[in-house]
Motif scaffolding. Structure first.
Motif, short mmCIF file in Angstrom:
data_model
loop_
_atom_site.label_atom_id
_atom_site.label_comp_id
_atom_site.label_asym_id
_atom_site.label_seq_id
_atom_site.Cartn_x
_atom_site.Cartn_y
_atom_site.Cartn_z
N ARG A 1 0.90 -1.27 -0.09
CA ARG A 1 -0.02 0.08 0.03
C ARG A 1 0.82 1.20 -0.17
NH1 ARG A 1 -3.00 -3.18 3.71
NH2 ARG A 1 -1.99 -1.93 5.46
N GLU A 2 2.00 0.89 0.57
CA GLU A 2 2.84 2.41 0.65
C GLU A 2 3.83 2.41 -0.71
OE1 GLU A 2 5.19 1.52 4.11
OE2 GLU A 2 3.51 2.00 5.60
N GLY A 3 3.80 1.57 -1.49
CA GLY A 3 4.47 1.59 -2.56
C GLY A 3 5.87 0.98 -2.45
N ARG A 4 6.17 0.14 -1.52
CA ARG A 4 7.40 0.06 -1.12
C ARG A 4 7.87 -1.62 -1.27
NH1 ARG A 4 8.50 0.98 4.62
NH2 ARG A 4 10.60 0.51 4.03
N ALA A 5 6.79 -2.29 -1.48
CA ALA A 5 7.07 -3.94 -1.71
C ALA A 5 7.79 -4.26 -2.69
CB ALA A 5 5.90 -4.74 -1.46
N GLY A 6 7.52 -3.52 -3.65
CA GLY A 6 8.02 -3.96 -5.14
C GLY A 6 7.43 -5.29 -5.67
N GLN A 7 7.81 -5.53 -6.80
CA GLN A 7 7.12 -6.52 -7.63
C GLN A 7 7.35 -7.90 -6.94
OE1 GLN A 7 8.51 -7.63 -11.50
NE2 GLN A 7 6.49 -8.05 -12.28
N VAL A 8 6.44 -8.91 -6.58
CA VAL A 8 6.61 -10.05 -5.98
C VAL A 8 7.66 -10.89 -6.82
CG1 VAL A 8 5.66 -12.12 -5.07
CG2 VAL A 8 4.45 -10.00 -5.07
N ALA A 9 8.63 -11.52 -6.29
CA ALA A 9 9.50 -12.55 -7.10
C ALA A 9 9.30 -13.99 -6.64
CB ALA A 9 11.11 -12.03 -6.74
N HIS A 10 9.11 -14.18 -5.41
CA HIS A 10 8.76 -15.48 -5.14
C HIS A 10 8.45 -15.78 -3.45
CE1 HIS A 10 12.82 -16.04 -2.73
NE2 HIS A 10 13.16 -15.12 -3.71
N CYS B 1 11.29 -8.55 8.86
CA CYS B 1 10.98 -7.94 7.71
C CYS B 1 12.36 -7.03 7.37
CB CYS B 1 9.99 -6.94 7.55
SG CYS B 1 9.48 -5.74 6.55
N ALA B 2 12.69 -7.50 6.27
CA ALA B 2 13.90 -6.53 5.49
C ALA B 2 13.41 -5.59 4.45
CB ALA B 2 15.09 -7.43 5.25
N THR B 3 14.05 -4.60 4.39
CA THR B 3 13.67 -3.55 3.47
C THR B 3 14.96 -2.96 2.77
OG1 THR B 3 13.15 -2.26 4.77
CG2 THR B 3 11.21 -3.18 3.66
N LEU B 4 15.18 -2.91 1.31
CA LEU B 4 16.27 -2.58 0.65
C LEU B 4 16.47 -0.95 0.95
CD1 LEU B 4 16.91 -4.66 -2.45
CD2 LEU B 4 18.42 -4.31 -0.50
N ASP B 5 15.20 -0.17 0.62
CA ASP B 5 15.20 1.13 0.63
C ASP B 5 15.73 1.82 1.99
OD1 ASP B 5 13.13 0.52 2.22
OD2 ASP B 5 11.67 1.68 0.96
N ASP B 6 15.69 1.16 3.28
CA ASP B 6 15.87 1.90 4.56
C ASP B 6 16.98 1.10 5.05
OD1 ASP B 6 14.39 -0.07 5.27
OD2 ASP B 6 13.17 1.11 6.21
N ALA B 7 17.57 -0.09 4.47
CA ALA B 7 18.38 -0.97 5.15
C ALA B 7 18.14 -1.49 6.43
CB ALA B 7 19.72 -0.53 5.11
N GLY C 1 9.66 -9.73 -2.23
CA GLY C 1 9.45 -8.67 -3.24
C GLY C 1 10.86 -7.98 -3.65
N ALA C 2 10.77 -7.22 -4.37
CA ALA C 2 12.03 -6.39 -5.20
C ALA C 2 12.61 -5.47 -3.90
CB ALA C 2 11.79 -5.45 -6.36
N ASN C 3 11.97 -5.09 -3.09
CA ASN C 3 12.34 -4.48 -1.99
C ASN C 3 12.21 -4.84 -0.73
OD1 ASN C 3 13.41 -1.80 -0.97
ND2 ASN C 3 11.34 -1.62 -0.22
N ALA C 4 11.72 -5.86 -0.44
CA ALA C 4 11.27 -6.55 0.73
C ALA C 4 11.42 -8.04 1.05
CB ALA C 4 9.69 -6.17 1.17
#
Length: 323
Positions: A134-143, A263-269, A249-252
């Motif tokens: 919803r926040e636009g931070r997940a990125g496209q689902v990869a697996h 939960c790990a996220t690339l945009d804020d490490a 996802g691409a970012n999570a």
């Protein structure tokens, strides 16, 4: 909310009782086709036993939670839908998918509230991923990977529901009973149609009439890959077994192991721990959500459409495996 628990001999009855009480419901009665079982359940929990199914339909319930033997549940569910009583339909609600399609179509025609308890939809990894999306931070689902491996099938005989591992009644083994949670998770995350790429099943450990282990590989129209693992091969009867929900996802990256979730996220490490609700008590989250949706006159979070979709994919897996 006034609720009736119908089918106390189901092995999830205690979980649903706990969930109803946690959600603040008034439990106005319990019923089972085995009247002595219902009376014993009622006595242990300071509740009122309802003697006849007709009396269940006559109660002033806001909601009925229906559990029971797959041969009897479809007809009882139909009567509740036709009586315009909101319904939670516990699994397995039928031996095969065909009666569920009929119930789904009836629910559509009558605009009925029929929810299906698949409580891992409310688990920490799923809810955190949806928030990021919803926040636009997940990125496209990869697996994604979804594993539910519990203890030996003897657990069902001990609970008085040995029919669960009779394929003519339960409709299959670990995949039908446990794997449906993972299949539903993959369906809920998929973009477009979900395709069955590979399936493997076996019963090398328990040699029962049904599979005690199954692995599915699924791919959606966007190329995301999902694996679903289900089994009765955990070497313990303790609740929880071997559980993992992994969504990437691409970012999570979100991982839920039942008693711990991150939960790990690339945009804020960041790598953060998520609030945990154990798998056995996630029915509380499902029940609270159901009550809130009834109050808002909204559709259930998990509907007969979702149940039929998961059952149909499992049908395809059994066919592909030659079972």
């Amino acid at each position: 909310m006034k609720i009736v628990l119908a089918g106390t001999s189901h092995w999830h009855a205690d979980m649903h009782l706990d969930a109803a009480r946690d959600a603040g419901a008034e439990i106005i009665g319990v019923w089972d086709e085995d009247e002595a079982h219902a009376m014993g359940f009622a006595a242990r929990n300071s509740l009122k036993a309802i003697a006849a199914f007709e009396d269940v339909l006559a109660t002033p319930a806001d909601l009925i939670l229906l559990m029971g033997h797959p041969s009897n549940v479809p007809a009882r569910a139909r009567r509740m839908i036709e009586a315009d009583i909101p319904l939670i339909l516990e699994k397995p609600a039928a031996t095969s998918t065909a009666p569920l399609i009929q119930l789904r179509d009836l629910a559509h025609r009558r605009k009925a509230f029929v929810g299906v308890p698949l409580p891992n939809r409310f688990g920490p990894a799923v809810t955190a991923f949806e928030r990021l999306r919803r926040e636009g931070r997940a990125g496209q689902v990869a697996h994604g990977h979804f594993r539910v491996v519990n203890g030996p099938p003897e657990r069902y005989a001990a609970d008085g529901v040995g029919w669960v591992v009779d394929p003519a009644i339960g409709g299959g083994g670990a995949l039908r009973n446990l794997g449906i949670h993972g299949v539903d998770a993959a369906l809920s995350l998929a973009s477009g149609e979900l395709h069955l790429k590979a399936v493997s099943m076996g019963n090398r450990i328990h040699r029962s009439p049904v599979e005690d282990y199954a692995l599915l590989v699924l791919e959606d129209d966007a190329g995301a890959v999902f694996t679903v693992e289900a089994g009765y091969t955990f070497a313990s009867m303790r609740p929880g077994g071997d559980f993992e929900w992994r969504i990437v996802g691409a970012n999570a990256t979100l991982i839920d192991r039942g008693d711990k979730a991150t939960c790990a996220t690339l945009d804020d490490a960041a790598v953060v721990d998520l609030p945990v609700e154990l798998p056995a008590t996630r029915y509380r989250l499902s029940m609270r959500d159901t009550f809130e949706r009834l109050r808002r006159n909204a559709a259930p979070a998990i509907s007969m459409d979702d149940y039929v979709a998961a059952m149909s994919l499992i049908d395809a897996a059994y066919q592909k495996a030659g079972r």
